[in-house]
Scaffold this motif. Structure first.
Motif, mmCIF file in Angstrom:
data_model
loop_
_atom_site.group_PDB
_atom_site.id
_atom_site.type_symbol
_atom_site.label_atom_id
_atom_site.label_comp_id
_atom_site.label_asym_id
_atom_site.label_seq_id
_atom_site.Cartn_x
_atom_site.Cartn_y
_atom_site.Cartn_z
ATOM 1 N N ASP A 23 7.247 8.700 -64.544
ATOM 2 C CA ASP A 23 5.842 8.261 -64.554
ATOM 3 C C ASP A 23 5.465 7.778 -63.157
ATOM 4 O OD1 ASP A 23 3.323 7.284 -65.076
ATOM 5 O OD2 ASP A 23 3.877 6.374 -66.989
ATOM 6 N N GLN A 24 5.133 8.734 -62.277
ATOM 7 C CA GLN A 24 4.842 8.377 -60.884
ATOM 8 C C GLN A 24 3.602 7.501 -60.756
ATOM 9 O OE1 GLN A 24 4.711 11.661 -58.182
ATOM 10 N NE2 GLN A 24 6.863 12.226 -58.494
ATOM 11 N N ALA A 25 2.663 7.626 -61.668
ATOM 12 C CA ALA A 25 1.444 6.810 -61.597
ATOM 13 C C ALA A 25 1.785 5.325 -61.711
ATOM 14 C CB ALA A 25 0.478 7.221 -62.705
ATOM 15 N N ARG A 26 2.665 4.972 -62.635
ATOM 16 C CA ARG A 26 3.079 3.575 -62.785
ATOM 17 C C ARG A 26 3.872 3.117 -61.556
ATOM 18 N NH1 ARG A 26 2.473 1.482 -67.990
ATOM 19 N NH2 ARG A 26 2.004 3.046 -69.601
ATOM 20 N N ALA A 27 4.702 4.007 -61.016
ATOM 21 C CA ALA A 27 5.466 3.658 -59.822
ATOM 22 C C ALA A 27 4.531 3.381 -58.644
ATOM 23 C CB ALA A 27 6.440 4.784 -59.479
ATOM 24 N N LEU A 28 3.473 4.197 -58.498
ATOM 25 C CA LEU A 28 2.515 3.985 -57.410
ATOM 26 C C LEU A 28 1.719 2.699 -57.613
ATOM 27 C CD1 LEU A 28 1.144 7.589 -56.827
ATOM 28 C CD2 LEU A 28 2.534 6.228 -55.268
ATOM 29 N N ASP A 29 1.395 2.389 -58.832
ATOM 30 C CA ASP A 29 0.681 1.139 -59.113
ATOM 31 C C ASP A 29 1.529 -0.065 -58.708
ATOM 32 O OD1 ASP A 29 -1.471 2.502 -60.087
ATOM 33 O OD2 ASP A 29 -0.891 2.317 -62.202
ATOM 34 N N TYR A 30 2.809 0.005 -59.015
ATOM 35 C CA TYR A 30 3.692 -1.105 -58.627
ATOM 36 C C TYR A 30 3.803 -1.195 -57.109
ATOM 37 C CZ TYR A 30 7.937 -3.782 -57.830
ATOM 38 O OH TYR A 30 8.846 -4.717 -57.362
ATOM 39 N N LEU A 31 3.966 -0.032 -56.432
ATOM 40 C CA LEU A 31 4.112 -0.024 -54.979
ATOM 41 C C LEU A 31 2.831 -0.522 -54.310
ATOM 42 C CD1 LEU A 31 5.685 0.650 -52.437
ATOM 43 C CD2 LEU A 31 4.926 3.025 -52.654
ATOM 44 N N SER A 32 1.679 -0.157 -54.826
ATOM 45 C CA SER A 32 0.409 -0.601 -54.238
ATOM 46 C C SER A 32 0.264 -2.116 -54.312
ATOM 47 C CB SER A 32 -0.764 0.062 -54.966
ATOM 48 O OG SER A 32 -0.699 1.465 -54.841
ATOM 49 N N GLY A 33 0.819 -2.706 -55.344
ATOM 50 C CA GLY A 33 0.698 -4.154 -55.504
ATOM 51 C C GLY A 33 1.629 -4.946 -54.609
ATOM 52 N N CYS A 34 2.671 -4.309 -54.101
ATOM 53 C CA CYS A 34 3.646 -5.061 -53.275
ATOM 54 C C CYS A 34 3.929 -4.348 -51.950
ATOM 55 C CB CYS A 34 4.946 -5.253 -54.050
ATOM 56 S SG CYS A 34 5.752 -3.711 -54.531
ATOM 57 N N ILE A 35 3.004 -3.510 -51.497
ATOM 58 C CA ILE A 35 3.270 -2.694 -50.310
ATOM 59 C C ILE A 35 3.451 -3.527 -49.044
ATOM 60 C CG2 ILE A 35 0.859 -2.308 -49.608
ATOM 61 C CD1 ILE A 35 1.730 0.682 -49.228
ATOM 62 N N GLU A 36 2.866 -4.713 -48.991
ATOM 63 C CA GLU A 36 3.010 -5.570 -47.819
ATOM 64 C C GLU A 36 4.368 -6.259 -47.769
ATOM 65 O OE1 GLU A 36 0.920 -5.621 -45.400
ATOM 66 O OE2 GLU A 36 -0.525 -4.332 -46.428
ATOM 67 N N GLN A 37 5.061 -6.326 -48.905
ATOM 68 C CA GLN A 37 6.363 -6.990 -48.964
ATOM 69 C C GLN A 37 7.526 -6.004 -48.937
ATOM 70 O OE1 GLN A 37 3.971 -7.924 -51.582
ATOM 71 N NE2 GLN A 37 3.202 -9.420 -50.087
ATOM 72 N N VAL A 38 7.247 -4.735 -48.653
ATOM 73 C CA VAL A 38 8.290 -3.708 -48.729
ATOM 74 C C VAL A 38 9.447 -4.003 -47.776
ATOM 75 C CG1 VAL A 38 8.759 -1.305 -48.105
ATOM 76 C CG2 VAL A 38 6.868 -1.840 -49.610
ATOM 77 N N THR A 39 9.136 -4.522 -46.597
ATOM 78 C CA THR A 39 10.198 -4.780 -45.614
ATOM 79 C C THR A 39 11.140 -5.892 -46.060
ATOM 80 O OG1 THR A 39 8.660 -6.252 -44.435
ATOM 81 C CG2 THR A 39 8.836 -3.983 -43.658
ATOM 82 N N GLN A 40 10.741 -6.675 -47.041
ATOM 83 C CA GLN A 40 11.584 -7.764 -47.537
ATOM 84 C C GLN A 40 12.471 -7.325 -48.702
ATOM 85 O OE1 GLN A 40 8.939 -10.995 -48.499
ATOM 86 N NE2 GLN A 40 7.859 -10.870 -46.534
ATOM 87 N N PHE A 41 12.279 -6.105 -49.197
ATOM 88 C CA PHE A 41 13.086 -5.617 -50.304
ATOM 89 C C PHE A 41 14.484 -5.244 -49.816
ATOM 90 C CE2 PHE A 41 9.076 -3.925 -52.655
ATOM 91 C CZ PHE A 41 8.763 -5.239 -53.023
ATOM 92 N N GLY A 42 15.399 -5.097 -50.779
ATOM 93 C CA GLY A 42 16.736 -4.615 -50.457
ATOM 94 C C GLY A 42 16.720 -3.149 -50.075
ATOM 95 N N ASP A 43 17.748 -2.720 -49.356
ATOM 96 C CA ASP A 43 17.773 -1.340 -48.863
ATOM 97 C C ASP A 43 17.816 -0.316 -49.988
ATOM 98 O OD1 ASP A 43 20.282 -2.164 -49.606
ATOM 99 O OD2 ASP A 43 21.342 -1.095 -48.027
ATOM 100 N N ILE A 44 18.461 -0.647 -51.123
ATOM 101 C CA ILE A 44 18.540 0.333 -52.218
ATOM 102 C C ILE A 44 17.163 0.607 -52.815
ATOM 103 C CG2 ILE A 44 20.950 -0.082 -52.792
ATOM 104 C CD1 ILE A 44 20.079 -2.012 -54.934
ATOM 105 N N LEU A 45 16.305 -0.424 -52.854
ATOM 106 C CA LEU A 45 14.947 -0.224 -53.351
ATOM 107 C C LEU A 45 14.075 0.464 -52.299
ATOM 108 C CD1 LEU A 45 12.867 -0.569 -55.566
ATOM 109 C CD2 LEU A 45 12.456 -2.910 -54.757
#
Length: 518
Positions: A201-223
């Protein structure tokens, strides 16, 4: 197992193992300790993998005497056993005994120990019988709320696999996992949940990414790796989304993980061909090559950098990074160095060729501290690079030729010979520099140590010195190198010896006196 049945696990079977009979195995299961049961179960698994059939009586012994055990090793072996043992009869219907097994694994999914729960969930990912999975679905859902991350991430994997194979068993899996992802904090659990949404379900994945796109650099490398994969797929399927996510990819180029930077660089080049993107891409690759310790990884990334140059539009951008590319020469591997020199030579221009020559001159002095074999190969590569640069840019020849002539006194005969080949070619192709090259060669002649190199240098001087002044200078140099000729002293001794022989011939001969023994 027979060829008609699926196989999910490969286990090495010792060639010298002695497989017991069913009666002996049953006795161990019934009367043996946990250690005896473990040994018997291993041999039973070997028997199944050899293709021998297992009777229903043997299955019941395993169910009665092994399933109730709390020994973790035995439970782990049971997972392998139930994976390999046939679960259906000849008509393709589920064996009645498997209902008891299903009940046992429902209890394991509610076990207080997180290892037992997690390993059971991993086992369920391999089951292909929906009749076995259906009664377990409520327990699998409950595992998403377990306190331990090991259980939660394996529960997500189980839900993902079951939804992919048997969607009717859990039709609301995307919504369930999406809600789980919103409240999850563990990196590995978030990675598994995001990976499932990416595929189902790529639509749900994009919705999640859009909500946290500014914090992506703080995520773990596997994510972060899964996020790069999602952006790649989405932007290729819908190019209009590129502007939305390209900034995110730029940010991931600064990730602490080398794997993330590599994947982000590969994705960026497919999303944008702007000079800024090409420069950021190449800079990321160069940084990876310099910092990575594994030579195989260096070669892989270097190939990507070489592929980047294949596009003529990228060449001008890469030409500005030649000196950065030369930083890769600090790597110890000769193959990496050779590829780097070839790439730098292809990209060098008249604006930075002098800087490259000075850099390579420093590399020549550094190579003296390396092992003999590596140093010799590296020196030859440096000489060839400087040679090609001279022919390609004649204006820098006065700077390069003195550097190359220093190799004539080197112990590496191959490199010195190649320098002489270069000098001969340069004299032919660069007539204005002929006199200065010959003068420099004369100055370095006396420092040559190898006889073959000396003879070759002397041949070049004898062939191309065609003016009276240069010929006289060469003769003086040869006389100076030879020193006082030994032939003069030899002739004087010969003359003196001839005079003494004449005197002896004119003098009266002494009589010989013989003494006899009386």
């Amino acid at each position: 197992m027979s060829s008609e049945l699926p196989c999910y696990t490969l286990i090495h079977t010792p060639t010298d193992i002695d497989l017991p009979s069913e009666a002996q195995l049953k006795e161990k299961f019934e009367k043996g300790t946990d250690k005896d049961k473990i040994d018997a179960l291993k041999k039973l698994i070997y028997t199944i993998l050899n293709g021998d059939k297992v009777s229903q009586g043997m299955l019941m012994h395993v169910i009665r005497f092994c399933l109730p055990s709390n020994d973790h090793t035995l439970k782990k072996l049971l997972l392998i056993f139930w994976e390999t043992v046939p679960k259906v009869n000849a008509q393709g219907k589920l064996l009645q005994e498997m209902i008891l097994v299903c009940d046992a694994y429902r209890k394991d999914l509610q076990h207080p120990n997180e290892f037992v729960r997690g390993s059971t969930l991993r086992f369920l990912c391999k089951l292909k019988e929906p009749e076995l999975l259906e009664p377990l679905m409520p327990s699998i859902r409950q595992c998403l709320e377990h306190r331990h991350s090991y259980v939660r991430r394996n529960a997500v994997c189980a839900i993902f696999t079951i939804y992919k194979n048997f969607e009717f068993l859990i039709p609301d899996a995307p919504e369930l996992v999406s809600n789980f992802l919103e409240g999850e904090q563990d990196a590995s659990c978030k990675r598994n949940a995001f990976m499932m949404l990416l595929h189902v379900d790529q639509a749900r994945a994009l919705d999640y990414l859009s909500g946290c796109i500014e914090q992506v650099t703080q995520f773990g490398d596997i994510l972060q790796l899964i996020i790069v994969e999602l952006i790649y797929k989405v932007c290729h399927a819908n190019p209009a989304e590129r502007a939305r996510f390209i900034r995110c990819i730029y940010n991931l180029l600064q990730s602490n993980s080398a794997a993330v930077r590599y994947e982000a660089a590969g994705t960026l080049i497919t999303l944008s061909s702007a000079p800024a993107a090409i420069k950021a891409d190449a800079t990321a690759y160069i940084d990876l090559i310099v910092k990575e310790s594994d030579n195989n990884v260096k070669l892989i990334v270097l190939d990507r950098l070489i592929d980047l140059r294949q596009n003529s539009a990228n060449e001008r951008v890469l030409q500005e990074l030649v000196m950065d590319i030369l930083r890769v020469l600090s790597s110890p591997g000769f193959e990496v160095r050779q590829k780097t020199l070839n790439l730098a030579l292809d990209l060098v221009s008249s604006r930075n060729v002098e800087d490259m020559v000075m850099f390579l001159k420093k590399e020549i002095s550094k190579s003296a501290s390396e092992s003999a074999d590596e140093a010799d190969k590296y020196k030859q590569a440096l000489v060839k690079t400087l040679h090609t640069a001279t022919i390609k840019f004649p204006d820098v020849a006065p700077t390069i030729i003195p550097v190359l002539l220093e190799f004539l006194s080197d112990e590496n005969e191959t490199a010195a010979t190649y320098v002489l080949l270069f000098i001969r070619e340069a004299i032919h192709k660069l007539p204005p520099l002929k006199q200065s090259i010959l003068t420099s060669l004369q100055e370095g002649l006396l420092s040559i140590r190898k006889p073959k190199v000396f003879m070759a240098a002397l041949w070049i001087l004898g062939t191309y010195c065609d003016t009276e002044q240069s010929i006289l200078a060469l003769l003086r140099l040869i006389k100076q190198s030879l020193g006082e000729l030994p032939i003069v002293e030899s002739e004087m001794r010969e003359l003196e010896g001839t005079g003494e022989e004449k005197k002896d011939a004119d003098a009266p001969q002494d009589k010989k006196v013989e003494f006899k023994n009386e």
